[in-house]
Design a protein around this motif. Structure first.
Motif, short mmCIF file in Angstrom:
data_model
loop_
_atom_site.label_atom_id
_atom_site.label_comp_id
_atom_site.label_asym_id
_atom_site.label_seq_id
_atom_site.Cartn_x
_atom_site.Cartn_y
_atom_site.Cartn_z
N ARG A 67 35.37 11.44 -46.31
CA ARG A 67 34.50 10.77 -45.22
C ARG A 67 34.89 11.31 -43.79
O ARG A 67 34.07 11.30 -42.86
N ASN A 68 36.16 11.18 -43.70
CA ASN A 68 36.66 11.52 -42.33
C ASN A 68 37.83 12.53 -42.49
O ASN A 68 38.81 12.41 -43.06
N ASP A 72 36.47 8.68 -35.36
CA ASP A 72 36.63 10.00 -36.23
C ASP A 72 37.39 10.74 -35.41
O ASP A 72 37.07 11.47 -34.29
#
Length: 314
Positions: free
Chosen positions: A80-81, A91
């Motif tokens: 996701r990151n 982020d």
């Protein structure tokens, strides 16, 4: 044997008739053979492409801290990151990407100002000479001994207080523009000294004397004959200065004197260095970006130095 002997004069004649390669073409041939210079060119190109294309492909908005709301601050790198999140839930990859345009704006903007001032002062000093030369060079020496870093910190903090409640406060990235201006105003003496040396070397060259004999105006001599031939060493200084300006802005921002409205690698380090043991990736990404960018410009300048060196064989 006879065929080789017969063709030899023809090849020699063709070589003699071929016009010599220009200075810039010869420099490019030498630059391509310089491994360090080519690595620097690749790194600089990568940073430039990141600054241009990166904001369109970044996975998140740089001011999106939704990860904090779901308790994912200082999250490790994941699908996701990719580079994780920082302590504010931003982020890391997205903010690192958005820091590239700021870095290039600082480097290019500061050196543009420094180049304009340095070429003007050094050109006048080298071409006119005499008292004008002495006065301008003593002024350049004054700027060289001023503690630039301390001046930048003091001026940025002072402006941060003065502009409160004034129309200047609404100017986007006002502090960043102040840093760029100050870096440019204190980076020109080296360029001025190099320009002066080149103008002193070239003003009595044979092609300049020939231009004077046919009635060429001093302005045309300066801009059409001397300045183009003085550019190669100046380009090397500018390449080095860009990396130095980027590093200087990162240090200013790391100390907390950067522009809070802009995203810079030094500012990312400032917000995350306290959580270095908990989330090292939040500092590793912008630190690596600074290292790669400054290294790229330094290697590029090293390659340009050898490329414009006439002692290096093409």
């Amino acid at each position: 044997m006879d065929a080789d002997f017969a063709s030899s004069p023809v090849s020699v004649l063709a070589t003699l008739q071929r016009p010599p390669a220009g200075v810039w073409r010869q420099a490019w041939h030498r630059f391509r053979r310089n491994r360090a210079g080519m690595i620097g060119l690749v790194l600089v190109t990568l940073v430039v492409l990141t600054a241009i294309i990166g904001p369109f492909v970044a996975p998140y908005d740089p001011n999106d801290n939704a990860a904090m709301l779901r308790g994912a601050s200082n999250a490790a790198p994941s699908a996701r990151n990719w580079l994780g999140t920082d302590r504010n839930g931003y982020d890391v990859l997205s903010r690192t990407i958005y820091g590239a345009p700021t870095a290039l704006a600082v480097g290019l903007g500061a050196m543009l100002i420094a180049s304009l001032i340095g070429v003007l002062v050094g050109g006048v000093a080298g071409y006119v000479g005499g008292f004008t030369d002495e006065a301008l060079m003593r002024g350049a020496e004054f700027f060289m001994v001023v503690p630039v870093f301390v001046v930048i910190l003091a001026v940025v903090r002072l402006f941060g207080i003065i502009v409160v409640g004034t129309p200047l406060e609404r100017i986007p990235n006002f502090n960043l523009m102040t840093i760029i201006l100050l870096l440019g105003l204190f980076s020109w003496p080296q360029i001025a000294r190099m320009t002066r040396a080149e103008f002193l070397r070239l003003r009595h060259a044979e092609f300049v004397e020939a231009a004077r004999c046919i009635g060429t105006t001093p302005r045309e001599i300066l801009f059409r004959h001397i300045l183009p031939n003085a550019l190669p060493p100046l380009i090397v200084l500018v390449a080095l200065g860009i990396g130095g300006a980027i590093l200087a802005e990162a240090m200013v921002s790391f100390l907390g004197f950067g522009d809070p409205k802009s995203i810079s690698w030094g500012q990312i380090l400032f917000f995350n260095y306290q959580s270095l043991k908990v989330a090292p990736w939040a500092c590793l990404a912008p630190g690596t970006a600074i290292f790669v960018t400054v290294l790229g410009f330094n290697l590029l300048a090293d390659g340009l130095t050898d490329a414009f060196n006439p002692r290096v064989r093409a």
